[in-house]
Design a protein around this motif. Sequence first.
Motif, PDB file in Angstrom:
ATOM      1  N   GLY A  67       0.819  -1.216   0.000  1.00  0.00           N
ATOM      2  CA  GLY A  67       0.000   0.000   0.000  1.00  0.00           C
ATOM      3  C   GLY A  67       0.841   1.248   0.000  1.00  0.00           C
ATOM      4  N   HIS A  77      -0.141   4.884   0.988  1.00  0.00           N
ATOM      5  CA  HIS A  77      -1.582   4.739   1.204  1.00  0.00           C
ATOM      6  C   HIS A  77      -2.335   4.890  -0.116  1.00  0.00           C
ATOM      7  CE1 HIS A  77      -4.526   3.824   4.088  1.00  0.00           C
ATOM      8  NE2 HIS A  77      -5.074   5.011   4.218  1.00  0.00           N
ATOM      9  N   TYR A  78      -1.775   4.266  -1.179  1.00  0.00           N
ATOM     10  CA  TYR A  78      -2.380   4.238  -2.520  1.00  0.00           C
ATOM     11  C   TYR A  78      -2.572   5.638  -3.100  1.00  0.00           C
ATOM     12  CZ  TYR A  78      -3.427  -0.453  -0.829  1.00  0.00           C
ATOM     13  OH  TYR A  78      -3.316  -1.709  -0.300  1.00  0.00           O
ATOM     14  N   ARG A 130      -5.137   6.937  -6.052  1.00  0.00           N
ATOM     15  CA  ARG A 130      -6.176   7.866  -5.610  1.00  0.00           C
ATOM     16  C   ARG A 130      -6.136   9.151  -6.419  1.00  0.00           C
ATOM     17  NH1 ARG A 130      -4.258   8.110   0.370  1.00  0.00           N
ATOM     18  NH2 ARG A 130      -5.428  10.073   0.350  1.00  0.00           N
ATOM     19  N   ASN A 175      -5.868  -3.146   6.751  1.00  0.00           N
ATOM     20  CA  ASN A 175      -5.990  -1.749   6.315  1.00  0.00           C
ATOM     21  C   ASN A 175      -5.473  -1.531   4.902  1.00  0.00           C
ATOM     22  OD1 ASN A 175      -7.087   0.247   8.332  1.00  0.00           O
ATOM     23  ND2 ASN A 175      -5.690  -0.887   9.646  1.00  0.00           N
ATOM     24  N   ARG A 235      -6.383  -1.080   1.922  1.00  0.00           N
ATOM     25  CA  ARG A 235      -7.478  -0.669   1.051  1.00  0.00           C
ATOM     26  C   ARG A 235      -7.678   0.822   1.244  1.00  0.00           C
ATOM     27  NH1 ARG A 235     -12.037  -0.067   4.273  1.00  0.00           N
ATOM     28  NH2 ARG A 235     -11.892  -1.032   6.315  1.00  0.00           N
ATOM     29  N   HIS A 236      -8.468   1.420   0.378  1.00  0.00           N
ATOM     30  CA  HIS A 236      -8.831   2.821   0.560  1.00  0.00           C
ATOM     31  C   HIS A 236     -10.195   3.050  -0.051  1.00  0.00           C
ATOM     32  CE1 HIS A 236      -8.597   7.188   0.732  1.00  0.00           C
ATOM     33  NE2 HIS A 236      -7.548   7.038   1.520  1.00  0.00           N
ATOM     34  N   GLU A 237     -11.026   3.750   0.711  1.00  0.00           N
ATOM     35  CA  GLU A 237     -12.408   3.954   0.280  1.00  0.00           C
ATOM     36  C   GLU A 237     -12.509   4.831  -0.964  1.00  0.00           C
ATOM     37  OE1 GLU A 237     -11.306   6.819   3.593  1.00  0.00           O
ATOM     38  OE2 GLU A 237     -11.200   4.649   3.209  1.00  0.00           O
ATOM     39  N   ASP A 238     -11.457   5.591  -1.289  1.00  0.00           N
ATOM     40  CA  ASP A 238     -11.515   6.450  -2.470  1.00  0.00           C
ATOM     41  C   ASP A 238     -11.375   5.674  -3.774  1.00  0.00           C
ATOM     42  OD1 ASP A 238     -11.777   8.548  -0.773  1.00  0.00           O
ATOM     43  OD2 ASP A 238      -9.738   9.324  -1.010  1.00  0.00           O
TER      44      ASP A 238
END
Length: 565
Positions: free
Chosen positions: A131, A134-135, A139, A181, A183-186
Motif C-alpha cells: 500500500g 496509502h495508494y 487515488r 488496512n 485498502r482505501h475507500e476512495d
Amino acid sequence: MGRTPGELCGRQVLRRALAEVGPGGRAVDHSLFRGMRRVCLSAHTGAGFCMGISLDLHGRDNDGSVAFRPREGISGFEKAPRHCRGGDPPRRLSPLMLFPEMPDQGDKRRTIGAQGPRQATGPVAVAMLGGRRHYAVARALHAAGLLDCLFTDLWAHCWVCRALALAPGVCSLPGMRHLLNRRHEDIPAEKVVQFPLWGLWRLAARAGRVSTASIYRFYAAQNSRFCSRVAAAARSRTPAAFYAFNAAALEIFEACCLRGVRCILDQAAAPWEYDEQLLAEERDHWPDWEAGQVREDDWRPLAKRERQEWELADRIVCGSAHVVEAVKASGGPFEKCEVVPYFAFGGGDNLVASRGPDGTLIDRTRPDGRCRVLFVGTLCLRKGIQYLWEAARLLSSERACGRVMLRAIGTQALSQSGIRALREVMEVLPPVARPDLAGHYRWADVLALPSLSEGSANVGYEALAAGLPLIVTAQSGLPVQDRREAVLIPARSGRAIAEAIRHFLDRPQELAEMSAAALRTAATLSESSYAERLVKAIAHGSEFRVREMAGSRDPSEKPDGTRSV
C-alpha cells in the motif's frame, strides 16, 4: 501453416514484422531508424492479435542496411543470437508473448523507451506491491478521472481478508490490523485487480526471512513474479500508460513497449546501487548491527532490473531532488526525471494528532522540561537509527540524562545485538497500523529522521501534518527549511542529533513556533496539490518527448536536464 497465433515462432514474427515496415526495402533504410538505439517491430497474426520482437540497432553497413541484435533480457528468448542483418531472421527463437492489439493504435510501429512519442492521453494503469503511500498514486489518478485500474498483490476487500477479519482473535495478531488496512475507500473495488492467495503467501514467506541478503533475493524473485502476473492480467485492457515502481516494473514495461503503451516509473527511493555503496561503508563501521552478510550478488539483480526499467521508461517520477542526484550519480537517465513532492498520506488522522481532546492545538512545551523524540520507520542502517542510538548515548552521559525520552517504531531489520543496543537507550515498538500512529505523534515533541538516503520520507509529511518539528538530514528528501519547521543535520552524525535535541531542551519556546510552521508547510502539501503535480508530470512528459524528437528544448527544462513541476 497449421499454427495458432500463439504458436508463431520468432522467425515468422520477425519476417512478418520486417515485411510490415513498408514496401520498397524500407526495413533496411537507416534513415527510418535515425536517432534510435532500440526498436520494437510488431507483426499482426490475425484474430485481433499482434506479436513483436525487440531489437538493438547494431550498426549500419555502407549500403545503408541496418544490423539488428535481439535485446537481452526480453522475455521469450531462449538463446539470443549475436545479430541478424536486414531482413535475415535469427536462426532460432522461442515463441514470444502474445498481446491483444490496441484498438486505437491501428498498425503504428511500436518503439521502446525514448524512441516515442507515446502519448498519455487516456487512462493510466497502476501496478504496486503493498500500500505504498496509502495508494496515493491510484487515488490521485482516480480523482482526476484517469485511473484505468490498480494492480496490487492484496486488497483488503477480497474474500480472504474478509474471512480473516471475521475469525475470532485474528485482528489482535501482530501485523494483522496493518494487513486489513490495505485498502482505501476512495478507490472503487471494481477498479482493483489483485492476487490474494499469492499475496498472502508472499507476506508469509517474507516474514520468515531474517537476513538482509535473503530478503534482497526474495524481493528480486517475487517482484519478477508480480510483474509477470500483472502483464498477463493486463492483456485484455487498453490503458494509454502504465505507472509502476522501481525494481517492480520490468516485465510490465517490456509488455507495454510491445503494445505501444507509455511507461511511467516511480523511483520511490535512491537507486539500489547508490544505496548499497553507502551501506557497504555502514556495514564496515557497524559490523554487528545487521543480520547476516550482504554481498554484491544479493542486491545486484534488483539494481539490474532498475537500470533496465530506466531504459524502458518514458518518464521517471521522483519524490525529491536527492533521488534525481542519486540517479545522475549512478549514471542513470536523469534527464527523464521529474520531481513531484508528496503529501501527508494519512490525511485526517495526522491532523487529529496535532490537537488535544478539546480540539485545541497541542502545546509542545512540556511543563516537566522533557523532550520526547520519536523515530518511525524500518529499523535499519539506511534509516540512520544507529546514529540516533549514538546520540542517545551521548545525551545519557550529560546533564540531559533523564530529560530526553526516545521511542522507535518500525519493522526490525537489524541483528539481535543491534536491537538489544537500541533497547538500552530507547523504547522499541513493533510497527503499528497507520490510524494508530496518531497517538504516537501526539505523544512526541520532535520526530527524528537521520536517514542516509530516502526517496522522500513519507513519515516526515505525516509528522508535519501532526505539527511535529523535525530533526532531519537533507538526504531524507523533505521540503523543509532549517530552523523553520526542522533542524537540518548532516548525515552520519550522532553528535549533530544530540546537539539538535539539546537545542530544543534549552529553547522550549521554539517548539511551539516550529510546530505552527510545520502545520503551515503541511497545508501547502495537500492531496489535491499532489494529484495536480502528478497528473501534470505524466501529461507533460509526453509533450516533452514530442518537442525532444523535433530537436527543440522544453522551456521549463533546467540546465541539468530535469524539469520542475
